[in-house]
Write a protein that holds these residues in place. Structure first.
Motif, PDB file in Angstrom:
ATOM      1  N   MET A  20     -13.354   0.218  13.023  1.00  0.00           N
ATOM      2  CA  MET A  20     -13.560   1.497  13.761  1.00  0.00           C
ATOM      3  C   MET A  20     -14.519   2.214  12.811  1.00  0.00           C
ATOM      4  N   ALA A  21     -14.210   2.086  11.479  1.00  0.00           N
ATOM      5  CA  ALA A  21     -15.291   2.793  10.397  1.00  0.00           C
ATOM      6  C   ALA A  21     -16.509   2.216  10.389  1.00  0.00           C
ATOM      7  N   SER A  22     -16.736   1.048  10.822  1.00  0.00           N
ATOM      8  CA  SER A  22     -18.026   0.280  10.704  1.00  0.00           C
ATOM      9  C   SER A  22     -18.846   0.570  12.041  1.00  0.00           C
ATOM     10  N   LEU A  23     -17.998   1.201  12.950  1.00  0.00           N
ATOM     11  CA  LEU A  23     -18.932   1.170  14.017  1.00  0.00           C
ATOM     12  C   LEU A  23     -19.986   2.132  13.850  1.00  0.00           C
ATOM     13  N   PRO A  24     -21.170   1.962  14.601  1.00  0.00           N
ATOM     14  CA  PRO A  24     -22.320   2.737  14.603  1.00  0.00           C
ATOM     15  C   PRO A  24     -21.817   4.289  15.259  1.00  0.00           C
ATOM     16  N   VAL A  25     -22.160   5.324  14.975  1.00  0.00           N
ATOM     17  CA  VAL A  25     -21.975   6.887  15.432  1.00  0.00           C
ATOM     18  C   VAL A  25     -21.980   7.025  16.590  1.00  0.00           C
ATOM     19  N   ASP A  26     -22.919   6.281  17.106  1.00  0.00           N
ATOM     20  CA  ASP A  26     -22.799   6.445  18.925  1.00  0.00           C
ATOM     21  C   ASP A  26     -22.421   5.355  19.628  1.00  0.00           C
ATOM     22  N   GLU A  27     -21.550   4.355  19.194  1.00  0.00           N
ATOM     23  CA  GLU A  27     -20.883   3.630  19.873  1.00  0.00           C
ATOM     24  C   GLU A  27     -19.490   4.206  20.268  1.00  0.00           C
ATOM     25  N   LYS A  28     -19.114   3.885  21.383  1.00  0.00           N
ATOM     26  CA  LYS A  28     -17.691   3.913  21.870  1.00  0.00           C
ATOM     27  C   LYS A  28     -17.062   2.707  22.348  1.00  0.00           C
ATOM     28  N   VAL A  29     -15.897   2.433  21.830  1.00  0.00           N
ATOM     29  CA  VAL A  29     -15.351   1.301  22.334  1.00  0.00           C
ATOM     30  C   VAL A  29     -14.121   1.536  23.334  1.00  0.00           C
ATOM     31  N   VAL A  30     -13.640   0.319  24.220  1.00  0.00           N
ATOM     32  CA  VAL A  30     -12.301   0.405  24.755  1.00  0.00           C
ATOM     33  C   VAL A  30     -11.322  -0.358  24.001  1.00  0.00           C
ATOM     34  N   LEU A  31     -10.386   0.646  23.669  1.00  0.00           N
ATOM     35  CA  LEU A  31      -9.416  -0.011  22.706  1.00  0.00           C
ATOM     36  C   LEU A  31      -8.342  -0.556  23.723  1.00  0.00           C
ATOM     37  N   VAL A  32      -7.782  -1.717  23.481  1.00  0.00           N
ATOM     38  CA  VAL A  32      -6.629  -2.391  24.362  1.00  0.00           C
ATOM     39  C   VAL A  32      -5.561  -2.862  23.292  1.00  0.00           C
ATOM     40  N   GLY A  33      -4.367  -2.302  23.537  1.00  0.00           N
ATOM     41  CA  GLY A  33      -3.231  -2.514  22.635  1.00  0.00           C
ATOM     42  C   GLY A  33      -2.127  -3.091  23.479  1.00  0.00           C
ATOM     43  N   HIS A  34      -1.518  -4.296  23.061  1.00  0.00           N
ATOM     44  CA  HIS A  34      -0.382  -4.891  23.861  1.00  0.00           C
ATOM     45  C   HIS A  34       0.794  -4.745  22.692  1.00  0.00           C
ATOM     46  N   SER A  35       1.936  -4.136  23.513  1.00  0.00           N
ATOM     47  CA  SER A  35       3.310  -4.138  22.846  1.00  0.00           C
ATOM     48  C   SER A  35       3.439  -3.181  21.593  1.00  0.00           C
ATOM     49  N   PHE A  36       3.707  -3.582  20.455  1.00  0.00           N
ATOM     50  CA  PHE A  36       3.778  -2.633  19.246  1.00  0.00           C
ATOM     51  C   PHE A  36       2.225  -2.255  18.948  1.00  0.00           C
ATOM     52  N   GLY A  37       1.243  -3.141  19.316  1.00  0.00           N
ATOM     53  CA  GLY A  37      -0.167  -2.644  19.191  1.00  0.00           C
ATOM     54  C   GLY A  37      -0.256  -1.158  19.761  1.00  0.00           C
ATOM     55  N   GLY A  38       0.368  -0.551  20.476  1.00  0.00           N
ATOM     56  CA  GLY A  38       0.187   0.791  20.967  1.00  0.00           C
ATOM     57  C   GLY A  38       0.303   1.705  19.762  1.00  0.00           C
ATOM     58  N   LEU A  39       0.981   1.470  18.766  1.00  0.00           N
ATOM     59  CA  LEU A  39       1.156   2.376  17.569  1.00  0.00           C
ATOM     60  C   LEU A  39       0.000   2.286  16.795  1.00  0.00           C
ATOM     61  N   ASN A  40      -0.739   1.118  16.618  1.00  0.00           N
ATOM     62  CA  ASN A  40      -2.175   0.789  16.152  1.00  0.00           C
ATOM     63  C   ASN A  40      -3.115   1.336  16.752  1.00  0.00           C
ATOM     64  N   LEU A  41      -3.251   1.587  18.043  1.00  0.00           N
ATOM     65  CA  LEU A  41      -3.932   2.379  18.753  1.00  0.00           C
ATOM     66  C   LEU A  41      -4.010   3.637  18.740  1.00  0.00           C
ATOM     67  N   ALA A  42      -2.766   4.334  18.635  1.00  0.00           N
ATOM     68  CA  ALA A  42      -2.535   5.724  18.433  1.00  0.00           C
ATOM     69  C   ALA A  42      -2.999   6.163  16.867  1.00  0.00           C
ATOM     70  N   MET A  43      -3.064   5.222  16.012  1.00  0.00           N
ATOM     71  CA  MET A  43      -3.459   5.807  14.609  1.00  0.00           C
ATOM     72  C   MET A  43      -5.157   5.535  14.789  1.00  0.00           C
TER      73      MET A  43
END
Length: 264
Positions: free
Chosen positions: A70-93
């Motif tokens: 996430m830190a490496s993304l260009p300032v103007d780029e937005k991503v679609v984050l997809v998290g499965h199962s416990f990955g929802g906590l990683n998404l929230a962070m």
């Protein structure tokens, strides 16, 4: 390319004891629609053999590969984050730290925390307290760390067969049995850290994909989380177990494309 078919960058985050490999069916389907897809291994997961889970003391440390991306993304780029199962906590962070870099976060039969309780709240309700160990069908739990507050988890073969992959192709179950790694839900640590913020996590659009035959995060609990902290969009997958990327990859991809298009 029309605005409707605008190229998106999907970032796929796996659940506990799994790795980037679990997206092997979904990744090419999304790419075939012209999108960029990154599936990553979280710390001590998948093919990341630099560390074991017992060297990871916090969910933040476990999430480092996602945070670095996430830190490496260009300032103007937005991503679609997809998290499965416990990955929802990683998404929230990631949402809490990089809200401006995410167009929408998609929780796929995943833990979806709120901003009023500790991050562990949505797991405590399903897995905390006095739930009998029998429901885990021989899954191994081992305390670790200097204060023994960390708990590693290694899914048993029976647990994966009966509770995770019960509707998925047998070849994918076999792949999971070969590639599973010890993981952790970091429940003790997540019960002590500060709540996710409304300004960060709460400001990012959220979609939820309900898997109706999930035996682990049951449909009732998925809907409770949606009621507890309402998502902007909810999709359903019938006859789908805890592993929709194996069970119904085309339908999951279709849902992801539709969600991404709506929030682009």
């Amino acid at each position: 390319m029309s605005e409707e078919n605008k190229k998106q960058h999907f970032v796929l985050v796996h659940g506990a004891c799994h790795g980037a490999w679990c997206w092997y069916k979904v990744k090419p389907l999304l790419e075939a629609s012209g999108h960029l897809v990154t599936a990553l291994d979280l710390a001590a997961s998948g093919i990341d053999t630099t560390r074991s889970i017992t060297e990871i003391s916090s969910c933040e440390q476990y999430s480092e590969p996602l945070m670095q991306l996430m830190a490496s993304l260009p300032v103007d780029e937005k991503v679609v984050l997809v998290g499965h199962s416990f990955g929802g906590l990683n998404l929230a962070m990631a949402m809490d730290k990089f809200p401006d870099k995410i167009s929408v976060s998609v929780f796929v039969t995943a833990f979806m925390p709120d901003t009023k309780h500790s991050p562990s709240f949505v797991m405590d309700k399903e897995f905390g307290g006095d739930k009998p160990l029998e429901i885990w069908l021989g899954t191994e739990f081992e305390p670790y760390g200097s204060d023994r507050s960390g708990v590693s988890m290694f899914f048993s073969n029976e647990f994966m067969k009966q509770a995770l992959y019960q509707l998925s192709p047998i070849e994918d179950l076999e792949l999971g049995l070969l590639l599973k790694r010890p993981g952790s839900l970091f429940i003790n640590e997540l019960s002590r850290v500060k709540n996710f913020s409304d300004k960060g996590y709460g400001s990012v659009p959220r979609a939820y994909i309900v898997c109706k035959r999930d035996k682990i995060i049951k449909e009732e609990h998925q809907r409770w989380m949606i009621d507890n902290f309402p998502a902007d969009l909810v999709k359903e997958m019938d006859e789908t177990d805890h592993m929709p990327m194996f069970c119904k990859p085309q339908l999951l991809s279709d849902h992801l494309l539709e969600i991404a298009d709506k929030f682009a």
